[in-house]
Scaffold this motif. Structure first.
Motif, PDB file in Angstrom:
ATOM      1  N   PHE A  74      19.896  20.761  61.556  1.00 31.46           N
ATOM      2  CA  PHE A  74      18.881  19.723  61.380  1.00 31.46           C
ATOM      3  C   PHE A  74      19.559  18.564  60.650  1.00 31.46           C
ATOM      4  O   PHE A  74      20.038  18.734  59.531  1.00 31.46           O
ATOM      5  CB  PHE A  74      17.711  20.223  60.524  1.00 31.46           C
ATOM      6  N   ILE A  75      19.619  17.395  61.285  1.00 28.39           N
ATOM      7  CA  ILE A  75      20.230  16.228  60.663  1.00 28.39           C
ATOM      8  C   ILE A  75      19.136  15.478  59.910  1.00 28.39           C
ATOM      9  O   ILE A  75      18.173  14.990  60.508  1.00 28.39           O
ATOM     10  CB  ILE A  75      20.868  15.285  61.720  1.00 28.39           C
ATOM     11  N   CYS A  76      19.275  15.398  58.596  1.00 23.53           N
ATOM     12  CA  CYS A  76      18.263  14.766  57.739  1.00 23.53           C
ATOM     13  C   CYS A  76      18.808  13.469  57.144  1.00 23.53           C
ATOM     14  O   CYS A  76      20.018  13.299  57.011  1.00 23.53           O
ATOM     15  CB  CYS A  76      17.868  15.714  56.609  1.00 23.53           C
ATOM     16  N   PRO A  95      25.375  12.837  50.847  1.00 19.40           N
ATOM     17  CA  PRO A  95      25.833  12.946  52.230  1.00 19.40           C
ATOM     18  C   PRO A  95      27.315  13.322  52.296  1.00 19.40           C
ATOM     19  O   PRO A  95      28.093  12.866  51.471  1.00 19.40           O
ATOM     20  CB  PRO A  95      25.621  11.531  52.797  1.00 19.40           C
ATOM     21  N   GLY A  96      27.665  14.137  53.286  1.00 23.23           N
ATOM     22  CA  GLY A  96      29.051  14.565  53.423  1.00 23.23           C
ATOM     23  C   GLY A  96      29.246  15.505  54.588  1.00 23.23           C
ATOM     24  O   GLY A  96      28.272  15.906  55.250  1.00 23.23           O
ATOM     25  N   PRO A  97      30.498  15.897  54.846  1.00 28.87           N
ATOM     26  CA  PRO A  97      30.828  16.686  56.041  1.00 28.87           C
ATOM     27  C   PRO A  97      30.568  18.189  55.884  1.00 28.87           C
ATOM     28  O   PRO A  97      31.457  19.012  56.037  1.00 28.87           O
ATOM     29  CB  PRO A  97      32.319  16.387  56.237  1.00 28.87           C
ATOM     30  N   VAL A 151      23.384  16.324  56.154  1.00 28.90           N
ATOM     31  CA  VAL A 151      23.139  14.911  55.824  1.00 28.90           C
ATOM     32  C   VAL A 151      24.501  14.232  55.943  1.00 28.90           C
ATOM     33  O   VAL A 151      25.262  14.173  54.980  1.00 28.90           O
ATOM     34  CB  VAL A 151      22.549  14.716  54.409  1.00 28.90           C
ATOM     35  N   PRO A 152      24.856  13.787  57.151  1.00 26.86           N
ATOM     36  CA  PRO A 152      26.210  13.266  57.362  1.00 26.86           C
ATOM     37  C   PRO A 152      26.428  11.930  56.668  1.00 26.86           C
ATOM     38  O   PRO A 152      25.499  11.121  56.546  1.00 26.86           O
ATOM     39  CB  PRO A 152      26.298  13.101  58.883  1.00 26.86           C
ATOM     40  N   ALA A 172      24.154   7.624  62.061  1.00 31.92           N
ATOM     41  CA  ALA A 172      23.334   8.852  62.114  1.00 31.92           C
ATOM     42  C   ALA A 172      22.169   8.770  61.125  1.00 31.92           C
ATOM     43  O   ALA A 172      21.026   9.110  61.466  1.00 31.92           O
ATOM     44  CB  ALA A 172      24.210  10.072  61.814  1.00 31.92           C
ATOM     45  N   LEU A 173      22.445   8.305  59.906  1.00 28.42           N
ATOM     46  CA  LEU A 173      21.391   8.258  58.878  1.00 28.42           C
ATOM     47  C   LEU A 173      20.305   7.248  59.239  1.00 28.42           C
ATOM     48  O   LEU A 173      19.121   7.501  59.009  1.00 28.42           O
ATOM     49  CB  LEU A 173      21.996   7.932  57.503  1.00 28.42           C
TER      50      LEU A 173
END
Length: 206
Positions: A68-70, A96-98, A123-124, A129-130
C-alpha cells in the motif's frame, strides 16, 4: 494502448498529476516511479483494477502480496492495527524512504484484503508517487515491475518499460531513470523486527 507522460520529479506538474489521478479513479493501471524500482499501481478502492493487477502478476487477488503506497503515516490506522511506540518510532525514522514495512492489518481493510493478517506499507521518497497518492486521497496498491528474467534496463528506463507494458496498462509515467534495487522489507508485525529482504534501505535504522 497506454499513454506515456513525462513528469519531472523535482517539481511535479499539478495538471500532469491530476491526469494520472483521473486514470486511477477510472479504474486504470499506472506505472510510476518510486525511490526504488518502477511500480505498477491502481486505486486501492477499485476492485476491477485490483483484479487486473493480480491477473498480470499471475496471482489470486486475496493471496497477492501487494504494497500500500501511502502519502504519509496519518491514515495508517485505516489499514493497520494499533502499533506500539517503538514500532512507530522506526516508521518515523525510516519514512519517507526505500522501505516496505509489514504491519498487522486492521479489521477495516478493503474487502479484497480482509483475509490478510498483515499488510505492506510504503511511503516512498519520491515526489511524483507522493503527489499522486495525496491528490487521489487514498493509497494506491502497488507491486514492483522488476522481472528477474528481464534485462535490467526494463526496470530503469521508462521508454523500455513503456515498450514492454503499453498494451497491459493505461498510463506509463516517465519520471526519469529508476533504480534497479528494490526496497528493503522489514516485518514489524511480531515482537521483534525481522529483515525479510535487504534492498536499498539501510537496515541500521532498526
Amino acid at each position: 494502448m497506454a499513454e506515456f507522460i513525462k513528469i519531472y520529479p523535482d517539481k511535479p506538474s499539478e495538471s500532469a498529476i491530476a491526469k494520472v489521478v483521473k486514470v486511477l479513479k477510472e479504474g486504470g493501471l499506472v506505472i510510476y516511479p518510486t525511490d526504488t524500482v518502477y511500480g505498477l499501481g491502481c486505486d486501492i478502492t477499485n476492485t476491477k483494477a485490483l483484479e487486473r493487477i493480480a491477473r498480470i502478476k499471475g496471482v489470486k487477488l486475496e493471496k497477492a502480496n501487494f504494497s500500500f503506497i501511502c502519502h504519509d503515516l496519518s491514515n495508517l490506522s485505516d489499514y493497520v492495527k494499533q502499533i506500539d511506540t517503538a514500532t512507530f518510532k522506526i516508521l518515523k525514522r525510516a519514512l519517507p524512504g526505500p522501505y516496505t514495512f509489514i504491519l498487522p492489518g486492521s479489521t477495516n481493510l478493503p474487502k479484497e484484503f480482509k483475509k490478510k493478517t498483515t499488510v505492506g506499507i510504503r511511503v516512498p521518497d519520491n515526489s511524483i508517487a507522493l503527489e499522486i497518492v495525496r491528490q487521489l486521497g487514498n493509497p494506491i496498491v502497488s507491486t514492483s515491475i522488476h522481472d528477474e528474467d528481464d534485462v535490467i534496463e526494463y526496470t530503469t528506463d521508462p521508454e523500455l518499460i513503456f515498450e514492454k507494458w503499453q498494451n497491459l496498462v493505461d498510463m506509463v509515467i516517465d519520471g526519469g531513470y529508476g533504480d534497479n534495487t528494490a526496497s528493503t522489507i522489514i516485518d514489524l508485525s511480531g515482537h521483534e523486527p525481522i529483515v525479510i529482504r535487504e534492498g536499498k534501505g539501510d537496515i541500521n535504522i532498526l
